[in-house]
Design a protein around this motif. Structure first.
Motif, mmCIF file in Angstrom:
data_model
loop_
_atom_site.group_PDB
_atom_site.id
_atom_site.type_symbol
_atom_site.label_atom_id
_atom_site.label_comp_id
_atom_site.label_asym_id
_atom_site.label_seq_id
_atom_site.Cartn_x
_atom_site.Cartn_y
_atom_site.Cartn_z
ATOM 1 N N SER A 309 0.887 -1.104 0.047
ATOM 2 C CA SER A 309 0.164 0.120 -0.114
ATOM 3 C C SER A 309 0.877 1.190 0.188
ATOM 4 C CB SER A 309 -0.804 -0.172 1.229
ATOM 5 O OG SER A 309 -0.159 0.003 2.446
ATOM 6 N N ASP A 310 0.349 2.361 -0.244
ATOM 7 C CA ASP A 310 1.179 3.637 -0.258
ATOM 8 C C ASP A 310 1.675 3.838 1.334
ATOM 9 O OD1 ASP A 310 0.370 4.228 -2.741
ATOM 10 O OD2 ASP A 310 -0.864 5.848 -2.233
ATOM 11 N N GLU A 311 1.098 3.552 2.163
ATOM 12 C CA GLU A 311 1.550 3.762 3.504
ATOM 13 C C GLU A 311 2.680 2.915 3.800
ATOM 14 O OE1 GLU A 311 -1.693 3.263 2.626
ATOM 15 O OE2 GLU A 311 -2.420 5.221 3.143
ATOM 16 N N GLN A 312 2.641 1.568 3.288
ATOM 17 C CA GLN A 312 3.638 0.583 3.326
ATOM 18 C C GLN A 312 4.795 1.336 2.614
ATOM 19 O OE1 GLN A 312 1.444 -2.644 2.305
ATOM 20 N NE2 GLN A 312 1.869 -3.809 4.352
ATOM 21 N N LEU A 313 4.724 1.758 1.441
ATOM 22 C CA LEU A 313 5.841 2.361 0.537
ATOM 23 C C LEU A 313 6.551 3.380 1.220
ATOM 24 C CD1 LEU A 313 4.026 2.294 -2.789
ATOM 25 C CD2 LEU A 313 5.948 0.947 -2.185
ATOM 26 N N ILE A 314 5.655 4.372 1.944
ATOM 27 C CA ILE A 314 6.201 5.453 2.812
ATOM 28 C C ILE A 314 6.969 4.999 3.764
ATOM 29 C CG2 ILE A 314 5.736 7.408 4.233
ATOM 30 C CD1 ILE A 314 3.109 7.777 2.425
ATOM 31 N N GLU A 315 6.707 3.719 4.382
ATOM 32 C CA GLU A 315 7.502 3.460 5.574
ATOM 33 C C GLU A 315 9.102 2.634 5.254
ATOM 34 O OE1 GLU A 315 6.939 3.895 8.851
ATOM 35 O OE2 GLU A 315 5.511 5.183 7.753
ATOM 36 N N LEU A 316 9.039 2.588 3.959
ATOM 37 C CA LEU A 316 10.212 2.104 3.374
ATOM 38 C C LEU A 316 11.538 3.149 3.814
ATOM 39 C CD1 LEU A 316 9.334 0.386 0.191
ATOM 40 C CD2 LEU A 316 10.047 -0.751 2.213
ATOM 41 N N HIS A 317 11.209 4.394 3.820
ATOM 42 C CA HIS A 317 12.098 5.281 4.044
ATOM 43 C C HIS A 317 13.135 5.157 5.075
ATOM 44 C CE1 HIS A 317 13.709 9.501 4.518
ATOM 45 N NE2 HIS A 317 13.538 9.104 5.777
ATOM 46 N N GLY A 318 14.525 5.191 4.594
ATOM 47 C CA GLY A 318 15.676 5.013 5.332
ATOM 48 C C GLY A 318 16.014 3.688 5.400
ATOM 49 N N ILE A 319 15.196 2.545 4.943
ATOM 50 C CA ILE A 319 15.844 1.119 4.886
ATOM 51 C C ILE A 319 16.736 0.990 3.999
ATOM 52 C CG2 ILE A 319 14.855 -1.346 4.811
ATOM 53 C CD1 ILE A 319 12.290 -0.223 5.894
ATOM 54 N N THR A 320 17.605 0.122 4.749
ATOM 55 C CA THR A 320 18.912 -0.582 3.503
ATOM 56 C C THR A 320 18.760 -1.903 3.678
ATOM 57 O OG1 THR A 320 20.355 1.227 4.099
ATOM 58 C CG2 THR A 320 21.259 -0.714 3.314
ATOM 59 N N GLN A 321 18.597 -2.622 2.411
ATOM 60 C CA GLN A 321 18.558 -4.016 2.368
ATOM 61 C C GLN A 321 19.837 -4.592 1.431
ATOM 62 O OE1 GLN A 321 14.924 -5.755 1.529
ATOM 63 N NE2 GLN A 321 13.580 -4.473 2.692
ATOM 64 N N ARG A 322 20.474 -5.769 1.930
ATOM 65 C CA ARG A 322 21.812 -6.015 1.565
ATOM 66 C C ARG A 322 21.385 -7.544 1.023
ATOM 67 N NH1 ARG A 322 23.268 -2.885 5.806
ATOM 68 N NH2 ARG A 322 25.052 -1.378 5.203
ATOM 69 N N PHE A 323 21.902 -7.935 -0.142
ATOM 70 C CA PHE A 323 21.985 -9.110 -0.786
ATOM 71 C C PHE A 323 23.315 -9.567 -1.349
ATOM 72 C CE2 PHE A 323 20.044 -5.873 -3.463
ATOM 73 C CZ PHE A 323 20.685 -6.095 -4.792
ATOM 74 N N GLU A 324 23.533 -10.691 -1.904
ATOM 75 C CA GLU A 324 24.613 -11.067 -2.308
ATOM 76 C C GLU A 324 24.738 -10.389 -3.686
ATOM 77 O OE1 GLU A 324 27.153 -15.115 -3.803
ATOM 78 O OE2 GLU A 324 25.104 -15.401 -2.702
ATOM 79 N N GLY A 325 25.915 -9.372 -4.048
ATOM 80 C CA GLY A 325 26.167 -8.796 -4.998
ATOM 81 C C GLY A 325 25.817 -7.414 -4.876
ATOM 82 N N GLY A 326 25.126 -7.033 -3.891
ATOM 83 C CA GLY A 326 24.749 -5.406 -4.123
ATOM 84 C C GLY A 326 23.831 -5.264 -2.776
ATOM 85 N N PHE A 327 23.117 -4.138 -3.182
ATOM 86 C CA PHE A 327 22.184 -3.531 -2.059
ATOM 87 C C PHE A 327 21.218 -2.581 -2.780
ATOM 88 C CE2 PHE A 327 24.576 0.302 -2.898
ATOM 89 C CZ PHE A 327 23.961 1.194 -2.227
ATOM 90 N N ILE A 328 20.186 -2.279 -1.844
ATOM 91 C CA ILE A 328 19.163 -1.365 -2.111
ATOM 92 C C ILE A 328 19.033 -0.507 -0.887
ATOM 93 C CG2 ILE A 328 16.860 -0.741 -2.835
ATOM 94 C CD1 ILE A 328 16.453 -3.544 -4.085
#
Length: 390
Positions: A309-328
């Motif tokens: 939802s839009d509310e869930q997308l807004i809550e992504l602010h500031g989050i870093t997710q790492r995975f093998e070979g890179g990050f977001i």
């Protein structure tokens, strides 16, 4: 950077056009009310204007991430919005009447899409990373008219200086790009480059991850170079030389030539000054001796349906997710009248790309352009698509 200091920012209705500038939509920072982005289109350039509140006044300028190649289109967009919204301008560095025939006719300046869509063909290509004043680049291009030169630089005054010389001297074998050279190398076809010049790069002693020379840059250089092609580093920094030597020598197989205080045909004004100060100049040249496999990049940047939802997308602010070979990393979140926009950094750790993603009615798309098609970006996109699916 071109900007207007304005007394008060005034909103307009979207979409609408004025003086051949299209104003498409507005995006307001969901976490900080002092920042707003305005989507504009001028000729074939799509980019954002940025409104930033500073000390009881507002700054209207171009957004650094989406800054177009044409500085004239930036000027036009800023002045057009000011006129349309009837803004009171306190101060400005934007020329009201911008006429520079050398820059207006600068066909040598290319957008990254020019190279990504159909990389130019030539019997030999040479690349200079961070050309500065352009003395070396211009000299090489004029002395070698049968070779195509690509100059990469992010300092706008340096770019304009070279474009002016290209126009005056009518140089036809030189292209200029405002982009991160580390990312650019990932889309260059294999085995087509004769020389890569990295002359006096910023040492970045406190932030070594920002250096041009790195293991990944050398790997890409070896891939794009012809057999007997060369990557030439020239630096006045003993620390940068020592770091680069160690990086080169860590490869299982490599050929290096080392010179100290070598004279070359053309030098920059800074090099001339350093020589007068008796400062040492180091040359480190890697010679490629192997032909590489053809560049193969499979995949697309299409998104599946967004499950958050839009509310869930807004809550992504500031989050870093790492995975093998890179990050977001979700840097910022913006509210639209009809959705959400995210500013993200993604890809590899040492050469990330910064992008905007629009989400409207459960549909996501990059704006205003797709990421550079590279292995790390394609991998990061697949991971980002998974995040949006929840």
């Amino acid at each position: 950077m071109p900007h207007l200091h304005i007394q008060e920012f005034k909103e307009i209705s979207f979409p609408q056009s004025h003086d051949e500038v299209s104003f498409n939509f507005m995006a307001k920072n969901a976490k900080h009310s002092d920042e707003t982005l305005i989507s504009v289109t001028v000729e074939e350039d799509d980019f954002f204007l940025l409104v930033k509140e500073e000390d009881n006044k507002n700054l209207l300028k171009t957004d650094k991430l989406t800054r177009p190649a044409s500085i004239h289109n930036v000027h036009k967009a800023l002045l057009s919005y000011a006129q349309l919204a009837d803004l009171e301008i306190i101060s400005s560095n934007v020329p009201q009447k911008q006429k520079n025939i050398h820059l207006e006719e600068a066909t040598a300046l290319k957008h990254i899409s020019y190279f990504a869509d159909n990389f130019p063909q030539a019997s030999e290509i040479r690349i200079e990373v961070g050309f500065g004043s352009g003395r070396h680049l211009i000299h090489q291009a004029t002395q070698n008219p049968d070779i195509l030169f690509i100059g990469i630089e992010i300092h706008r005054p340096s770019i304009e200086q070279v474009l002016k010389q290209v126009s005056i001297q009518k140089i036809e074998n030189l292209l200029v790009l405002d982009y991160d050279a580390r990312l650019f190398m990932e889309l260059v076809p294999s085995n087509i480059v004769g020389r890569i010049y990295v002359h006096f790069p910023v040492p970045w002693d406190k932030k070594p991850h920002r250096r041009v020379i790195s293991t990944s840059f050398i790997e890409e250089s070896r891939r794009v170079l012809k057999v007997d092609g060369r990557l030439e580093l020239r630096t006045d920094s003993e620390n940068y030389y020592a770091y680069s030597y160690e990086t080169f020598i860590n490869f299982h197989k490599t050929i290096l030539h080392i010179n100290k205080n070598k004279d070359i045909a053309i030098s920059s004004k800074y090099e001339d000054r350093w020589k007068k100060m008796e400062k040492n100049i180091y040359d480190l040249t890697m010679i490629n001796e192997e032909e590489s496999d053809k560049l193969s990049l499979d995949g697309s940047f299409e998104f599946s349906t967004v499950g958050l939802s839009d509310e869930q997308l807004i809550e992504l602010h500031g989050i870093t997710q790492r995975f093998e070979g890179g990050f977001i990393h979700f840097e910022r979140v913006y509210k639209l009248d009809d959705g959400v926009m995210l500013r993200v950094s993604l890809g590899s750790f040492d050469r990330p790309e910064h992008l905007y993603v629009l989400i409207r009615e459960k549909s996501a798309s990059y704006y205003p352009a797709l990421p550079l098609k590279s292995k790390s970006n394609l991998l990061a996109h697949r991971y980002l698509d998974g995040v949006f699916n929840g």
